[in-house]
Motif scaffolding. Structure first.
Motif, mmCIF file in Angstrom:
data_model
loop_
_atom_site.group_PDB
_atom_site.id
_atom_site.type_symbol
_atom_site.label_atom_id
_atom_site.label_comp_id
_atom_site.label_asym_id
_atom_site.label_seq_id
_atom_site.Cartn_x
_atom_site.Cartn_y
_atom_site.Cartn_z
ATOM 1 N N GLU A 94 2.086 -7.141 -9.879
ATOM 2 C CA GLU A 94 1.875 -6.944 -8.444
ATOM 3 C C GLU A 94 0.720 -7.791 -7.934
ATOM 4 O O GLU A 94 0.805 -8.373 -6.838
ATOM 5 N N GLU B 98 1.652 4.464 -4.341
ATOM 6 C CA GLU B 98 2.487 3.305 -4.019
ATOM 7 C C GLU B 98 2.470 2.992 -2.526
ATOM 8 O O GLU B 98 2.425 1.836 -2.131
ATOM 9 N N ARG C 159 0.990 -0.551 -1.232
ATOM 10 C CA ARG C 159 1.845 -1.418 -0.400
ATOM 11 C C ARG C 159 1.155 -1.715 0.933
ATOM 12 O O ARG C 159 1.135 -2.859 1.400
ATOM 13 N N SER D 105 -2.857 -1.746 -8.467
ATOM 14 C CA SER D 105 -1.784 -2.699 -8.762
ATOM 15 C C SER D 105 -1.726 -3.023 -10.245
ATOM 16 O O SER D 105 -2.761 -3.054 -10.918
ATOM 17 N N SER E 256 -1.737 -4.133 0.445
ATOM 18 C CA SER E 256 -1.292 -5.507 0.186
ATOM 19 C C SER E 256 -0.914 -6.221 1.484
ATOM 20 O O SER E 256 -1.023 -7.442 1.575
#
Length: 138
Positions: A128, A44, A48, A124, A51
């Motif tokens: 997401e 995660e 993150r 993802s 992204s």
């Protein structure tokens, strides 16, 4: 606590819990294997981060009674009767691209630099990826 590093696969295997705990805590966790070194990273946190550093820059255009989505610089495009359908189609196109990249495109000169994008896609879920494409924060 400091970084966790193991000089061999055997050491890492013997201390797998420590390696995974370090990853969960966001600490640097690495393993040396032959001449290479691998990092163990919380999925995660990595997703993150990717992204943020790989913005989609998706362009969406209403045309001919429908919608088209494309990502400049990538050979990806999708169409749909509605905005949401076009985005859903782009999510599927991204998934197909990630598969193709892992199978054969990763060594192609015009695709090899898309490693981060492929990691983001694979790590993802569809929601997401949808949010990444439309610029929505979760």
């Amino acid at each position: 606590m400091s970084a966790v590093h193991y000089e061999s696969y055997t050491q890492a295997r013997a201390h797998l819990k420590d390696l995974l705990d370090a990853s969960d805590e966001g600490r640097v966790a690495t393993v040396r294997r032959d001449s290479g070194r691998a990092a163990v990273v919380d999925v995660e946190r990595l997703r993150r981060h990717l992204s943020l550093v790989c913005p989609s820059k998706a362009e969406v255009v209403a045309e001919a009674g429908g919608w088209s989505v494309f990502l400049p610089g990538l050979p990806l495009a999708a169409d749909g009767a509605t905005f949401d359908e076009a985005i859903e189609e782009m999510v599927q196109a991204l998934r197909e691209y990630a598969e193709d990249w892992q199978e054969r495109l990763r060594t192609a000169p015009n695709h090899e630099e898309n490693w981060g994008l492929v990691q983001l896609i694979v790590l993802s879920d569809d929601a997401e990826l949808h949010d990444w494409l439309v610029g929505a924060a979760r």
